[in-house]
Design a protein around this motif. Structure first.
Motif, PDB file in Angstrom:
ATOM      1  N   CYS B  57       1.733 -26.806 -65.383  1.00  0.00           N
ATOM      2  CA  CYS B  57       2.052 -25.380 -65.659  1.00  0.00           C
ATOM      3  C   CYS B  57       0.826 -24.546 -65.843  1.00  0.00           C
ATOM      4  CB  CYS B  57       2.875 -25.327 -66.830  1.00  0.00           C
ATOM      5  SG  CYS B  57       3.475 -23.574 -67.219  1.00  0.00           S
ATOM      6  N   CYS B  60       1.397 -23.029 -69.722  1.00  0.00           N
ATOM      7  CA  CYS B  60       1.250 -23.892 -71.051  1.00  0.00           C
ATOM      8  C   CYS B  60       1.017 -25.318 -70.791  1.00  0.00           C
ATOM      9  CB  CYS B  60       2.900 -24.063 -71.548  1.00  0.00           C
ATOM     10  SG  CYS B  60       4.016 -24.993 -70.263  1.00  0.00           S
ATOM     11  N   THR B  62       2.140 -27.904 -69.334  1.00  0.00           N
ATOM     12  CA  THR B  62       3.004 -29.279 -69.314  1.00  0.00           C
ATOM     13  C   THR B  62       3.178 -29.510 -67.805  1.00  0.00           C
ATOM     14  OG1 THR B  62       5.195 -30.075 -70.313  1.00  0.00           O
ATOM     15  CG2 THR B  62       5.134 -27.859 -69.090  1.00  0.00           C
ATOM     16  N   CYS B  69       6.164 -23.229 -65.531  1.00  0.00           N
ATOM     17  CA  CYS B  69       7.383 -23.995 -66.078  1.00  0.00           C
ATOM     18  C   CYS B  69       8.428 -23.047 -66.226  1.00  0.00           C
ATOM     19  CB  CYS B  69       7.071 -24.829 -66.928  1.00  0.00           C
ATOM     20  SG  CYS B  69       6.825 -24.098 -68.580  1.00  0.00           S
ATOM     21  N   CYS B  72       8.118 -21.244 -69.657  1.00  0.00           N
ATOM     22  CA  CYS B  72       7.138 -20.090 -69.670  1.00  0.00           C
ATOM     23  C   CYS B  72       7.692 -18.736 -69.115  1.00  0.00           C
ATOM     24  CB  CYS B  72       5.757 -20.451 -69.113  1.00  0.00           C
ATOM     25  SG  CYS B  72       5.069 -21.548 -70.025  1.00  0.00           S
TER      26      CYS B  72
END
Ligand code: ZN
Ligand code: ZN
Lengths: 196, 196
Positions: B57, B60, B62, B69, B72
């Protein structure tokens, strides 16, 4: 685990591996995608290659890529002796002792009535056809010395004795309750010599 | 293990998985080829799909399949609060408490000088850019309460305080030495409320 259906699918697929639960599968997926993309693709290719190339030897039933494995193709071995084992790993343990120079039959499992594994599931018909080729005179039962391995040896031994073959069992030099794969070479070698 | 280079390659590839040694890898390969050819191909496909679809992402860090994502993208969250965690599994543990409604940053690791993991390896520059977006006012450090997690929190906390942000740490209701992923929800929820 995160915002990705591909990742969820990977975790689910990894859980099909024996001994891998939800936590382990998540950790494996995280490791592969975060630290080892090369290993991820390498494993994918290895799985596909193995699934398409690996088959069973027509004579001994072990994993091989041709019709007949290299051990079965080795004409210098003693065709009168056939050693029955549960898995390729057990066969490898016996081979490392260097004591046995006959051929093998690999059950690829063991009788396990509680788990629904019966004679048809471990290819006993294929074993009987192999053992009754007219050359084999002695069948050495080298299934593991566990309850299931003993039961498997008992069933096979009875059937082959009825068909006129000499049937022996690895000597109980092998500690009861243990699995061949983990036994030291000396113990296995001694048990082979003392077979009864 | 047996008479097949594809099988040997599969065992080698499985050994790259974390926590999988030679014996486990052999057992996994045996299980897949003897009992679960369907699972073998399913795992191969899942690995390839994940390797090609899973990315990080942009906000963030991840795992996700798009640019940003779903967490977010959730505009109802509180943009003034940013929670820093080590892994997606840790983020999932925090989300399950339902207590925190801000955004996350996922380090995808932790500082570990002994293993050669420094600030550049866990994307601290990306975190600093995210935390200094002008909206975030409080950064909650939710790295694990292990030696490495504490060190990571210390380094991040110092840097962000110098840049004028309010920095808090999960309250030490979480048992020392433990990893968030394995802590019960009530303890995590309490530690969030008592953050200091
Ligand atoms: Zn063979
Ligand atoms: Zn995100």
């Amino acid at each position: 685990m995160a915002d990705s259906s591909s990742l969820d699918a990977l975790v689910e697929a990894l859980r099909r591996l024996p001994g891998v639960g939800a936590k382990s599968a998540s950790r494996m997926a995280f490791h592969l995608l975060q630290h080892d993309r090369e290993g991820t693709l390498m494993l994918a290719r290895a799985l596909q290659q193995a699934a398409s190339n690996v088959r069973h030897c027509e004579r001994c039933n072990t994993f091989t890529e041709g019709q007949v494995c290299s051990v079965c193709q080795d004409a210098r071995r003693d065709g009168t002796k056939l050693c029955v084992v549960e898995t390729p790993a057990d066969q490898a343990a016996l081979e490392r002792t260097g004591v046995f120079r006959g051929y093998y039959f690999v059950l690829m499992g063991k009788l396990s009535p509680l788990d629904g594994v019966g004679p048809n599931d471990i290819g006993l018909a294929k074993l009987f056809a192999r053992a009754l080729d007219g050359t084999v005179s002695e069948v050495i039962l080298a299934t593991n010395f566990t309850a299931e391995g003993e039961a498997t040896a008992h069933v096979i031994g009875d059937a082959l004795k009825q068909r006129g073959l000499s049937v022996t069992r690895l000597a109980r030099g092998v500690p009861a309750g243990s699995e061949l794969e983990y036994v030291d070479l000396g113990t296995i070698a001694h048990a082979l010599v003392d077979r009864r």
